[in-house]
Design an enzyme around this catalytic site. Structure first.
Site, PDB file in Angstrom:
ATOM      1  CD  GLU A  56      11.050 -13.492  11.510  1.00  0.00           C
ATOM      2  OE1 GLU A  56      10.308 -12.555  11.154  1.00  0.00           O
ATOM      3  OE2 GLU A  56      10.627 -14.488  12.120  1.00  0.00           O
TER       4      GLU A  56
ATOM      5  CB  CYS B  28      10.805  -5.492   8.159  1.00  0.00           C
ATOM      6  SG  CYS B  28      10.602  -5.808   9.913  1.00  0.00           S
TER       7      CYS B  28
END
Ligand code: NAD
Length: 468
Positions: free
Chosen positions: A210, A244
């Site tokens: 991720e 993110c």
């Protein structure tokens, strides 16, 4: 004090005993995880504030609620996810029972970053527990208050035989990675992901990555510019841009930019007052090193700072900052910004914007702000990204019903809700055969003949199912 390999060996022998397999065990652990969060809300919020000056509001939404919502969803649904999935057969296997069985992978390692230090360890943990794994959690050393709180709370609430927290920085993580895990779930930067992949390759361990990248926000065509500015400011400056999925840069025409700037100024003032440094709703930069990196970017940019730009090293503060006249090869466009700086690039057509997005690595999220559905659909069709959201930022990742993950350089694999359960499960292909239809089976035995081959081809073709 146990060594890393002793921890992993202990968890492996517990896993092999089968203790994590029954549904009741998994349900009990998920319920205890829920109690851990609910009963310790205040101390968790304090730890997050200590690490990042994270406002309680942002922490409640993005650290506590996102995990408890996923937990509720998993607790209510995982027994159906565990059930065998029966699949179709052909004539040659008509009497057999064929199904996919979801089995736990074994001992899995979850490595987390510092920006959402609770969410990004516990959300994958929900899926790992629901799928019946033993787990080693490795929090980030850059959010030490949350990391040590988790190291204290997890053994108090969850089975110490099955779940362990190991703290430490890069060197300890590298040492931990020398052990054989059955899966590594890593959230963090692309640079470190390369070391993770190298370590995983030694044991051929499967990984979920991720990662981050530069998430574009394309504003195009007719648009409610005031609403767009508010949503953009919220999603960019939430957690001081250290998300993110934060919009990394804006793409729009010159006229849209001119209309957008006063609205951005207004939204920033409404949200964080005229003096954002004094506003308790604005998070701080995680460390002096990260603060310096962002300040260096501001020094290097050839763009023009039109909003913000103020900073204070001691307070690890950087004002919400907007930079215009940014070129594609500017310093601000080289790496993920991961801070409260928003560059605006101008493009004069839809295609020019799409081409610019497609010249860069595939992003974790892509945002399009437009009132025109044809524009939204064209961008959706002609680009690739981990996730996509029109007319807002970040919000798509709050639903446990949508998979969350990257593509290309922004990561591989996905999780949240059922997708987490799938990530931490092996889909075992099972065929339970009986002894019937031996004459039909005999078609595959030598001596071979053309006749046998054509019959066999027919019995194993999908068409053969429809006659039964
Ligand atoms: P990082 O990669 O520096 O650290 C993440 C973890 O890796 C930490 O636990 C750290 O201790 C460990 N680590 C650091 N160096 C290591 C090494 N050499 N070997 C092994 N382990 C090592 O990432 P970060 O700075 O904590 O997080 C920021 C990055 O994470 C950004 O790029 C951001 O986009 C990304 N991110 C992605 C997601 C997502 O869900 N896709 C979420 C949050 C952050």
């Amino acid at each position: 004090m146990e060594t890393h390999s002793q921890v992993v060996d202990r968890l492996r022998s517990v896993f092999c005993s089968g203790i994590t397999i029954p549904e009741e065990f998994r349900r009990a652990q998920l319920t205890k995880l829920m109690s851990m969060i609910k009963e310790n809300e205040e101390v968790i919020l304090n730890a997050l504030h200590k690490d990042l000056s994270k406002p309680k509001f942002e922490a409640a939404l993005a650290e506590l609620d996102i995990v408890t919502n996923d937990l509720h969803y998993a607790i209510n649904n995982f027994s159906s996810w565990m059930k065998p999935e029966y699949v179709g057969t052909n004539l040659a296997t008509k009497l057999d029972t064929c199904f996919v069985r979801r089995e736990p992978l074994g001992v899995v390692l979850i490595i987390g970053p510092w920006n959402y230090p609770l969410q990004l360890l516990l959300l994958p943990l929900v899926g790992a527990i629901a799928a019946g794994n033993c787990v080693v959690l490795k929090p980030s050393e850059l959010s030490p208050a949350t990391g040590s709180l988790l190291a204290e709370l997890v053994p108090k609430y969850l089975s110490q035989d099955c779940y362990a927290v190991v703290c430490g920085a890069a060197e300890e993580t590298k040492a931990l990675l020398q052990n054989r895990f059955d899966h590594i779930f890593y959230t963090g930067s692309q640079t470190v992901a390369r070391s993770i992949l190298q370590a995983a390759s030694v044991h051929l361990t499967p990984v979920t990555l991720e990662l981050g990248g530069k998430c574009p926000c394309f504003i195009q065509g007719r648009v409610d510019i005031a609403a767009a500015a508010r949503r953009l400011v919220w999603s960019k400056f939430f957690n001081a841009g250290q998300s993110c999925v934060a919009p990394d840069y804006v793409l729009c025409s010159q006229s849209t930019r001119d209309a957008l700037l006063p609205e951005l100024r207004q939204a920033l003032e409404d949200f964080y007052t005229k003096d954002p440094q004094k506003c308790p709703d604005l998070c701080r930069i995680v460390s002096p090193r990260h603060w310096t990196r962002l300040i260096e970017l501001l020094k290097k940019t050839r763009g023009k700072v039109v909003i913000g730009g103020e900073s204070n090293e001691e307070d690890k503060y950087i004002a919400p900052t907007v930079v215009v006249d940014v070129a594609e090869d500017d310093a601000l466009m080289e790496e993920e910004i991961f801070g409260p700086i928003l560059p605006i690039l101008t493009v004069e057509s839809l295609q020019e914007g799409i081409d610019l997005i497609n010249r860069k690595e595939r992003p974790l999220a892509l945002y399009v702000f437009s009132d025109e559905s044809s524009i939204v659909n064209t961008v959706l069709e002609k680009t690739k990204s981990g996730g996509f959201c029109s007319n807002d930022g970040i919000v798509h990742m709050t639903l446990p019903t949508l998979p969350f993950g990257g593509i290309g350089a922004s990561g591989c694999g996905s999780y949240h809700g059922r997708y987490s359960f799938e990530t931490f499960s092996h889909r075992r292909a099972c065929m339970l055969r009986g002894w019937g239809l031996e004459r039909l089976n005999a078609l595959r035995y030598p001596p071979y003949s053309e006749d046998k081959l054509s019959w066999l081809r027919w019995t194993t073709s999908p068409k053969s199912c429809s006659i039964m």
